[in-house]
Design a protein around this motif. Sequence first.
Motif, PDB file in Angstrom:
ATOM      1  N   ASP A 142       0.800  -1.229   0.000  1.00 50.96           N
ATOM      2  CA  ASP A 142       0.000   0.000   0.000  1.00 50.96           C
ATOM      3  C   ASP A 142       0.828   1.272   0.000  1.00 50.96           C
ATOM      4  O   ASP A 142       0.257   2.371  -0.036  1.00 50.96           O
ATOM      5  N   HIS A 143       2.145   1.138   0.131  1.00 46.33           N
ATOM      6  CA  HIS A 143       2.972   2.348   0.276  1.00 46.33           C
ATOM      7  C   HIS A 143       4.281   2.194  -0.497  1.00 46.33           C
ATOM      8  O   HIS A 143       4.770   1.083  -0.684  1.00 46.33           O
ATOM      9  N   ASP A 144       4.855   3.345  -0.854  1.00 47.78           N
ATOM     10  CA  ASP A 144       6.262   3.338  -1.275  1.00 47.78           C
ATOM     11  C   ASP A 144       7.074   3.309  -0.003  1.00 47.78           C
ATOM     12  O   ASP A 144       6.847   4.130   0.895  1.00 47.78           O
ATOM     13  N   VAL A 145       8.010   2.377   0.075  1.00 49.66           N
ATOM     14  CA  VAL A 145       8.722   2.159   1.343  1.00 49.66           C
ATOM     15  C   VAL A 145      10.227   2.368   1.149  1.00 49.66           C
ATOM     16  O   VAL A 145      10.813   1.856   0.197  1.00 49.66           O
ATOM     17  N   VAL A 146      10.828   3.103   2.076  1.00 52.71           N
ATOM     18  CA  VAL A 146      12.286   3.128   2.186  1.00 52.71           C
ATOM     19  C   VAL A 146      12.633   2.348   3.443  1.00 52.71           C
ATOM     20  O   VAL A 146      12.143   2.661   4.531  1.00 52.71           O
ATOM     21  N   ALA A 147      13.445   1.298   3.288  1.00 47.95           N
ATOM     22  CA  ALA A 147      13.836   0.462   4.433  1.00 47.95           C
ATOM     23  C   ALA A 147      15.315   0.703   4.715  1.00 47.95           C
ATOM     24  O   ALA A 147      16.161   0.524   3.839  1.00 47.95           O
ATOM     25  N   CYS A 148      15.588   1.131   5.951  1.00 44.78           N
ATOM     26  CA  CYS A 148      16.946   1.566   6.310  1.00 44.78           C
ATOM     27  C   CYS A 148      17.478   0.666   7.425  1.00 44.78           C
ATOM     28  O   CYS A 148      16.724   0.244   8.303  1.00 44.78           O
ATOM     29  N   GLN A 181      12.741   0.545  -1.373  1.00 48.08           N
ATOM     30  CA  GLN A 181      14.079   1.057  -1.667  1.00 48.08           C
ATOM     31  C   GLN A 181      14.901   0.853  -0.390  1.00 48.08           C
ATOM     32  O   GLN A 181      14.352   1.022   0.708  1.00 48.08           O
ATOM     33  N   PHE A 182      16.172   0.512  -0.540  1.00 51.81           N
ATOM     34  CA  PHE A 182      16.979   0.205   0.655  1.00 51.81           C
ATOM     35  C   PHE A 182      18.025   1.280   0.906  1.00 51.81           C
ATOM     36  O   PHE A 182      18.587   1.826  -0.043  1.00 51.81           O
ATOM     37  N   ALA A 183      18.274   1.556   2.190  1.00 52.24           N
ATOM     38  CA  ALA A 183      19.265   2.567   2.542  1.00 52.24           C
ATOM     39  C   ALA A 183      20.126   2.035   3.677  1.00 52.24           C
ATOM     40  O   ALA A 183      19.603   1.623   4.722  1.00 52.24           O
ATOM     41  N   LEU A 184      21.427   2.058   3.447  1.00 48.18           N
ATOM     42  CA  LEU A 184      22.349   1.618   4.499  1.00 48.18           C
ATOM     43  C   LEU A 184      22.773   2.826   5.321  1.00 48.18           C
ATOM     44  O   LEU A 184      23.217   3.835   4.775  1.00 48.18           O
ATOM     45  N   GLY A 185      22.616   2.723   6.641  1.00 49.13           N
ATOM     46  CA  GLY A 185      23.051   3.826   7.504  1.00 49.13           C
ATOM     47  C   GLY A 185      22.161   3.897   8.718  1.00 49.13           C
ATOM     48  O   GLY A 185      21.229   3.108   8.868  1.00 49.13           O
ATOM     49  N   ASP A 186      22.458   4.865   9.589  1.00 51.09           N
ATOM     50  CA  ASP A 186      21.586   4.999  10.746  1.00 51.09           C
ATOM     51  C   ASP A 186      20.445   5.938  10.393  1.00 51.09           C
ATOM     52  O   ASP A 186      20.596   6.840   9.551  1.00 51.09           O
ATOM     53  N   ALA A 187      19.303   5.682  11.014  1.00 51.84           N
ATOM     54  CA  ALA A 187      18.069   6.366  10.640  1.00 51.84           C
ATOM     55  C   ALA A 187      18.202   7.886  10.770  1.00 51.84           C
ATOM     56  O   ALA A 187      17.771   8.627   9.871  1.00 51.84           O
ATOM     57  N   ALA A 188      18.814   8.362  11.859  1.00 50.43           N
ATOM     58  CA  ALA A 188      18.890   9.814  12.056  1.00 50.43           C
ATOM     59  C   ALA A 188      19.713  10.454  10.942  1.00 50.43           C
ATOM     60  O   ALA A 188      19.289  11.450  10.343  1.00 50.43           O
ATOM     61  N   SER A 189      20.860   9.862  10.623  1.00 45.81           N
ATOM     62  CA  SER A 189      21.717  10.440   9.579  1.00 45.81           C
ATOM     63  C   SER A 189      20.998  10.437   8.230  1.00 45.81           C
ATOM     64  O   SER A 189      21.078  11.403   7.470  1.00 45.81           O
ATOM     65  N   TYR A 190      20.296   9.332   7.933  1.00 49.53           N
ATOM     66  CA  TYR A 190      19.582   9.259   6.652  1.00 49.53           C
ATOM     67  C   TYR A 190      18.508  10.347   6.580  1.00 49.53           C
ATOM     68  O   TYR A 190      18.419  11.084   5.591  1.00 49.53           O
ATOM     69  N   VAL A 213      12.782  -9.323   0.372  1.00 51.39           N
ATOM     70  CA  VAL A 213      11.858  -8.536  -0.456  1.00 51.39           C
ATOM     71  C   VAL A 213      11.863  -9.073  -1.887  1.00 51.39           C
ATOM     72  O   VAL A 213      10.834  -9.127  -2.553  1.00 51.39           O
ATOM     73  N   LEU A 214      13.029  -9.540  -2.341  1.00 55.91           N
ATOM     74  CA  LEU A 214      13.115 -10.084  -3.701  1.00 55.91           C
ATOM     75  C   LEU A 214      12.484 -11.472  -3.804  1.00 55.91           C
ATOM     76  O   LEU A 214      12.452 -12.063  -4.867  1.00 55.91           O
ATOM     77  N   GLY A 215      12.055 -12.030  -2.676  1.00 58.39           N
ATOM     78  CA  GLY A 215      11.308 -13.284  -2.759  1.00 58.39           C
ATOM     79  C   GLY A 215      11.859 -14.431  -1.946  1.00 58.39           C
ATOM     80  O   GLY A 215      11.255 -15.492  -1.896  1.00 58.39           O
ATOM     81  N   ALA A 216      13.032 -14.261  -1.318  1.00 55.64           N
ATOM     82  CA  ALA A 216      13.559 -15.365  -0.513  1.00 55.64           C
ATOM     83  C   ALA A 216      12.642 -15.582   0.697  1.00 55.64           C
ATOM     84  O   ALA A 216      12.333 -14.627   1.409  1.00 55.64           O
ATOM     85  N   GLY A 217      12.206 -16.801   0.895  1.00 59.40           N
ATOM     86  CA  GLY A 217      11.302 -17.083   2.012  1.00 59.40           C
ATOM     87  C   GLY A 217      12.076 -17.504   3.247  1.00 59.40           C
ATOM     88  O   GLY A 217      13.295 -17.681   3.200  1.00 59.40           O
ATOM     89  N   LEU A 218      11.356 -17.653   4.337  1.00 60.66           N
ATOM     90  CA  LEU A 218      11.962 -18.209   5.547  1.00 60.66           C
ATOM     91  C   LEU A 218      11.800 -19.716   5.461  1.00 60.66           C
ATOM     92  O   LEU A 218      10.751 -20.208   5.100  1.00 60.66           O
ATOM     93  N   VAL A 219      12.837 -20.444   5.793  1.00 59.34           N
ATOM     94  CA  VAL A 219      12.783 -21.896   5.676  1.00 59.34           C
ATOM     95  C   VAL A 219      12.401 -22.484   7.027  1.00 59.34           C
ATOM     96  O   VAL A 219      13.018 -22.151   8.037  1.00 59.34           O
ATOM     97  N   ALA A 220      11.376 -23.355   7.046  1.00 58.00           N
ATOM     98  CA  ALA A 220      10.924 -23.949   8.314  1.00 58.00           C
ATOM     99  C   ALA A 220      12.088 -24.659   9.003  1.00 58.00           C
ATOM    100  O   ALA A 220      12.868 -25.369   8.370  1.00 58.00           O
ATOM    101  N   GLY A 221      12.215 -24.411  10.282  1.00 56.43           N
ATOM    102  CA  GLY A 221      13.253 -25.096  11.052  1.00 56.43           C
ATOM    103  C   GLY A 221      14.625 -24.457  10.922  1.00 56.43           C
ATOM    104  O   GLY A 221      15.565 -24.822  11.614  1.00 56.43           O
TER     105      GLY A 221
END
Length: 300
Positions: free
Chosen positions: A59-65, A211-220, A79-87
């Motif tokens: 529902d939103h455009d997301v920036v994940a930092c 969209q992905f951003a590397l860094g600390d949230a305050a600086s970004y 996000v690209l589709g890799a799932g969590l594997v049981a166990g």
Amino acid sequence: MSRETPWYAGRFKSSHGAQQLLFGQMYEDAAIEQKAFENKGRVFCIASAGCTAIRLSGDHDVVACDINPVQLEYAERRVLGAGLVAGYVAGCAERAMAAARAFAPLVGWSTRKVRAFLALSDVTEQVEFWRSQLDTQRFRTSFEALLSRAILRLVYAPEFLAFLPPNFGEILRRRLESGFARHANATNPFARALLLGEPHDEPRPATCRVQFALGDAASYLECCPAGSFDAFSLSNILDGAQPSYRDRLSRAVRHAATKDAVVVLRSFAEPQPELITNHAQSDRALLWGVVDVRSAHLFE
Ligand SMILES: C[S@@+](CC[C@H](N)C(=O)[O-])C[C@H]1O[C@@H](n2cnc3c(N)ncnc32)[C@H](O)[C@@H]1O
């Protein structure tokens, strides 16, 4: 930065050594964000294991930092589709919880009993079951010992413990009980993750706009144009951080926020009694003391 938040190290215990994957999945109920961010546009969130970003991206455009490159790369893969594997025990948090669950049979928590509890959906029956069969004296003593300072210090750096109440084990037990009194186990993926270690994959939207951003949230956020985001999901990144980082982050959020923007901030700490914006009890992850949902311009 290193002095302002212990999270920069990407490790729970020591600030030396390579960053690690701390969280293989998130223990935050993004249904809170989904409701709080209804009719909002662009979202800033903490990447962590990617669960919140995936859930909100329908529902939103997301920036994940994220401040931890290992965690950010993991979230990106999910996000690209890799799932969590049981166990599959993915991160340090899952390994620590698996080690704790290894004691379950010793306190009378057989897998069969836990599964029977998790199959319930009537919250009154859940509380009766919890009190009579799971929250026994043996369990209390072991759980509180496991969450005592002495044991937690073996796993976590002092900054991650300083804000916790001394009787954290007892408090967490109460949070669990009050969660079981509110949320049906049978439909609560977080209850299964906690008690059995079963991974829970997010329902995925058809397209994930993240969209992905590397860094600390305050600086970004300090570097973003004013009014860039309509909503912020900040996980519990202030747990362990210095007051100076809180000041920087809150200023940066207010700068980057549109007029009606909303912020969600969690904490393991006990809430101030007067915190009327606390939604911790609605969070099906059952763990949080604070899930503060408020106007970004009132975030201080
Ligand atoms: C705060 S931790 C907590 C995880 C959470 N309890 C969960 O259930 O997933 C989540 C993520 O925040 C990241 N993080 C911590 N402080 C941060 C900061 N100041 N800026 C950006 N990311 C941060 C950590 O690297 C971690 O991946």
